[in-house]
Design an enzyme around this catalytic site. Structure first.
Site, mmCIF file in Angstrom:
data_model
loop_
_atom_site.group_PDB
_atom_site.id
_atom_site.type_symbol
_atom_site.label_atom_id
_atom_site.label_comp_id
_atom_site.label_asym_id
_atom_site.label_seq_id
_atom_site.Cartn_x
_atom_site.Cartn_y
_atom_site.Cartn_z
ATOM 1 N N THR A 173 18.386 14.896 -16.574
ATOM 2 C CA THR A 173 17.555 13.959 -16.885
ATOM 3 C C THR A 173 17.809 12.664 -16.079
ATOM 4 O O THR A 173 19.176 12.409 -15.708
ATOM 5 C CB THR A 173 17.660 13.482 -18.478
ATOM 6 N N LYS A 186 10.612 -6.463 -30.115
ATOM 7 C CA LYS A 186 10.953 -6.941 -31.562
ATOM 8 C C LYS A 186 10.648 -8.437 -31.455
ATOM 9 O O LYS A 186 11.392 -8.986 -31.156
ATOM 10 C CB LYS A 186 12.081 -6.563 -32.218
ATOM 11 N N TRP A 188 7.538 -5.251 -35.011
ATOM 12 C CA TRP A 188 7.449 -4.634 -33.817
ATOM 13 C C TRP A 188 6.111 -4.601 -33.070
ATOM 14 O O TRP A 188 5.184 -4.674 -33.519
ATOM 15 C CB TRP A 188 7.697 -3.225 -33.981
HETATM 16 P P1 ADP Z 1 13.210 11.501 -17.587
HETATM 17 O O1 ADP Z 1 12.014 10.867 -17.016
HETATM 18 O O2 ADP Z 1 14.116 10.402 -18.229
HETATM 19 O O3 ADP Z 1 13.838 12.395 -16.730
HETATM 20 P P2 ADP Z 1 11.815 13.357 -19.004
HETATM 21 O O4 ADP Z 1 11.179 13.581 -17.924
HETATM 22 O O5 ADP Z 1 12.586 14.292 -19.930
HETATM 23 O O6 ADP Z 1 12.873 12.129 -18.612
HETATM 24 O O7 ADP Z 1 10.940 12.194 -19.917
HETATM 25 C C1 ADP Z 1 10.787 12.578 -21.276
HETATM 26 C C2 ADP Z 1 10.104 11.070 -21.579
HETATM 27 O O8 ADP Z 1 8.888 10.992 -21.041
HETATM 28 C C3 ADP Z 1 9.480 11.308 -23.194
HETATM 29 O O9 ADP Z 1 10.577 11.107 -24.107
HETATM 30 C C4 ADP Z 1 8.633 10.165 -23.254
HETATM 31 O O10 ADP Z 1 9.001 8.976 -23.467
HETATM 32 C C5 ADP Z 1 8.032 10.361 -21.903
HETATM 33 N N1 ADP Z 1 6.610 11.239 -21.979
HETATM 34 C C6 ADP Z 1 6.499 12.469 -21.665
HETATM 35 N N2 ADP Z 1 5.459 12.937 -21.757
HETATM 36 C C7 ADP Z 1 4.622 11.902 -22.099
HETATM 37 C C8 ADP Z 1 3.300 11.726 -22.745
HETATM 38 N N3 ADP Z 1 2.352 12.678 -22.589
HETATM 39 N N4 ADP Z 1 2.662 10.337 -22.836
HETATM 40 C C9 ADP Z 1 3.939 9.320 -22.881
HETATM 41 N N5 ADP Z 1 4.994 9.555 -22.567
HETATM 42 C C10 ADP Z 1 5.717 10.604 -22.278
#
Ligand code: ADP
Length: 551
Positions: free
Chosen positions: A180, A434, A439
């Site tokens: 990630t 916050k 929130w």
């Molecule tokens: P990173 O960008 O940290 O590598 P990921 O690609 O695993 O991680 O991203 C996951 C995060 O992306 C989710 O926990 C969420 O916050 C955000 N995310 C993914 N899909 C959506 C969506 N359809 N709408 C809003 N946020 C999203």
């Protein structure tokens, strides 16, 4: 004991080869368009496995890739896992220091590199982090100029047998790996076992996932280095669909061209990609009518995007997921009882993150660890579990403690659940603002601000405030030629219609672009850092005029 009945990826390829041998695979590479079929693909996958064998790659070894979406990358997708090795896709957009850490941490034994990405890899390669890499293979027929000691892919597999004696791999064997992007701290490795990827493929293939069939033409725009392009190369193979790989850094013209020429029916990517395509379509004569479904995820799909595709009779399917979930977790299909609802109500549901896919479970806990009511109002942190969800990070016990709880993954996403069961992300846990103990959802404010005609992009962060602890500040990228002076008041008017006055940002600051992470998401972390140096902005500085909030 592993056996032929374990849940593994290889039978998906076996089926495509036997049932759909002449189904096409099309790839745009720096050398032009390549096309072949599943029969040839399967032969080359076997050749690649034999070549990896000869290099000394064994069960459990990691095979790193540093590549765009193209057919050679796709060949590694089945070759490495099916021989019992582990496909480790690396995000080339990460800083060199992260790439070094990731290759070192994963101990990759071989690294496949897209020719166009050599300049991004070269500065990262350093001893001793790269010492376990026995061989760099450039995804091309000839070796381009480089300081690295590389072999060309075609030379690497040439002369090898087109049959491979595939072993019975255990379903618990790690088959994939992806880090990630690590918005905080070092990137975290997520390992995908054979079973996780098998389960993800089957969850995706259900009508409640991202269903596809043998008459589909599937083009993942989401990168294959990012959570296996949301699993689409596996899903499309399982379905026997035609696959189209859009190659290095495709721009909207490339995408529109491929959709039109190859008759793409299903495609997938983050919202930014589709904003680019929509803009391109406005100014150019292109035919994207072959599209049935556009999967949008990674960040929230704006309502205007759903409507734009609806106007063209193309279904936008909004999906949510995470690297830790291989990655798809929910898809905003309409439940059958909403089919008769009015259009507005339907779109209200389709812009949510949607319904959990079959196979997974979720719960939402408030600050006291109690489950929230499914009333679309209460919110809390979303936790998930299931066969395609990881239960730990690779060699990161301290992160495990934070992100996993009794076998559940803490997603860090703050959500509401409506009575129909639709999940709606209201924020990332760490981005929630916050103010005076209450929130404020930065995501909601952002979406509302982006509905303003003169706003191209907007993001909202919480900034420290003496009285209210934190107050929202909006950062706005105006569209070209907009009347900038009118934007702040216009934005406030828009927000006043929907939100209590204490939700209104203390300030609207103009920026040239919203800083993005390596996966193209808004990087609030960077913005928070930049914000401490307000001279970086040409706009106003925040004053202390927070709208009064009830104590
Ligand atoms: P990173 O960008 O940290 O590598 P990921 O690609 O695993 O991680 O991203 C996951 C995060 O992306 C989710 O926990 C969420 O916050 C955000 N995310 C993914 N899909 C959506 C969506 N359809 N709408 C809003 N946020 C999203």
């Amino acid at each position: 004991m592993p056996g032929g009945t374990d849940l593994t990826l290889r039978p998906f390829l076996w089926r495509a080869e036997k049932l759909y041998s002449d189904q096409e695979i099309v790839s745009r590479t720096s050398e032009g368009i390549t096309r072949y079929d599943y029969a040839e693909y399967a032969d080359r996958v076997a050749q690649l496995a034999n070549a990896l064998d000869e290099l000394g790659i064994e069960e459990g070894d990691r095979v790193g890739t540093f590549c765009w979406n193209q057919h050679l990358h796709f060949e590694t997708y089945f070759a490495a896992p099916s021989m019992g090795a582990q496909l480790h896709t690396i995000n080339p957009l990460l800083p060199a220091e992260h790439i070094r850490y990731i290759v070192d941490n994963a101990e990759d034994k071989v690294l496949f590199v897209d020719p166009s990405l050599l300049p991004a890899l070269e500065p990262a390669v350093q001893s001793p982090e790269f010492d376990h890499v026995k061989q760099f293979v450039v995804m091309a027929s000839e070796v381009p100029e480089t300081d690295l000691d590389v072999v060309a892919y075609e030379e690497f597999i040439a002369g090898h047998d087109t049959e491979y004696d595939w072993p019975d791999v255990s379903e618990d064997q790690p088959a994939g790996m992806c880090y990630t992007s690590g918005t905080t701290g070092r990137p975290k490795g997520v390992e995908y076992t054979q079973k996780m990827l098998w389960a993800h493929t089957m969850e995706s293939l259900t009508p409640q996932g991202i269903p596809m069939a043998d008459d589909d033409v599937v083009m993942p725009v989401v990168p294959m280095f990012h959570v296996n392009a949301w699993g689409m190369p596996f899903t499309a193979t399982a379905a026997g669909a035609k696959q189209v790989f859009p190659g290095p850094s495709p721009d909207p013209a490339d995408l529109a061209g491929l959709i039109e020429e190859e008759g793409v029916t299903i495609t997938a990517g983050v919202p930014t990609v589709w904003l680019g395509l929509m803009d391109y379509c406005k100014n150019n004569d292109v035919d994207i009518s072959s599209l049935d479904t556009v999967i949008v995820g990674g960040s929230a799909a704006p309502r205007s995007m759903v409507e734009w595709f609806d106007d063209r009779d193309i279904e936008l399917l909004h999906a949510w997921g995470m690297t830790e979930m291989a990655p798809i977790g929910s898809v905003a299909h309409l439940k059958s009882d909403l089919e008769s609802a009015d259009y507005e109500t339907q779109v209200d549901h389709r812009v949510k993150q949607g319904l959990i896919v079959p196979g997974l479970e979720f719960k939402v806990l408030d600050d006291d660890g109690e489950e929230i009511a499914w009333d679309g109002e209460e919110f809390g942190e979303l936790l998930v579990r299931g066969p395609s969800v990881t239960t730990e990070y690779f060699e990161r016990p301290e992160a495990n403690e934070e992100d996993f709880e009794d076998g559940w993954l803490r997603t860090g996403d703050v959500v509401t659940v409506d009575p129909e069961g639709y999940l709606k992300i209201v924020d990332r846990a760490k981005d929630v603002i916050k103010s005076g103990g209450e929130w404020i959802s930065s995501v909601e404010l952002e979406n509302a601000i982006m509905a303003h005609d003169d706003v191209a992009e907007a993001t909202v962060i919480g900034v420290p405030h003496e009285k209210w602890q934190e107050r929202p500040v909006a950062f706005v990228v105006p569209v070209e030629g907009a009347d900038r002076d009118a934007i702040p008041e216009g934005v406030m008017d828009l927000l006043r219609e929907e939100y209590p006055k204490w939700w209104l940002p203390d300030d609207v600051v103009f920026i040239d672009e919203v800083p993005k992470t390596a996966t193209g998401k808004f990087s609030k972390k960077d913005l928070r850092e930049q914000y401490t140096d307000m001279e970086a902005f040409e706009g106003k500085t925040p004053d202390d005029a927070a709208p009064e909030q009830d104590d």
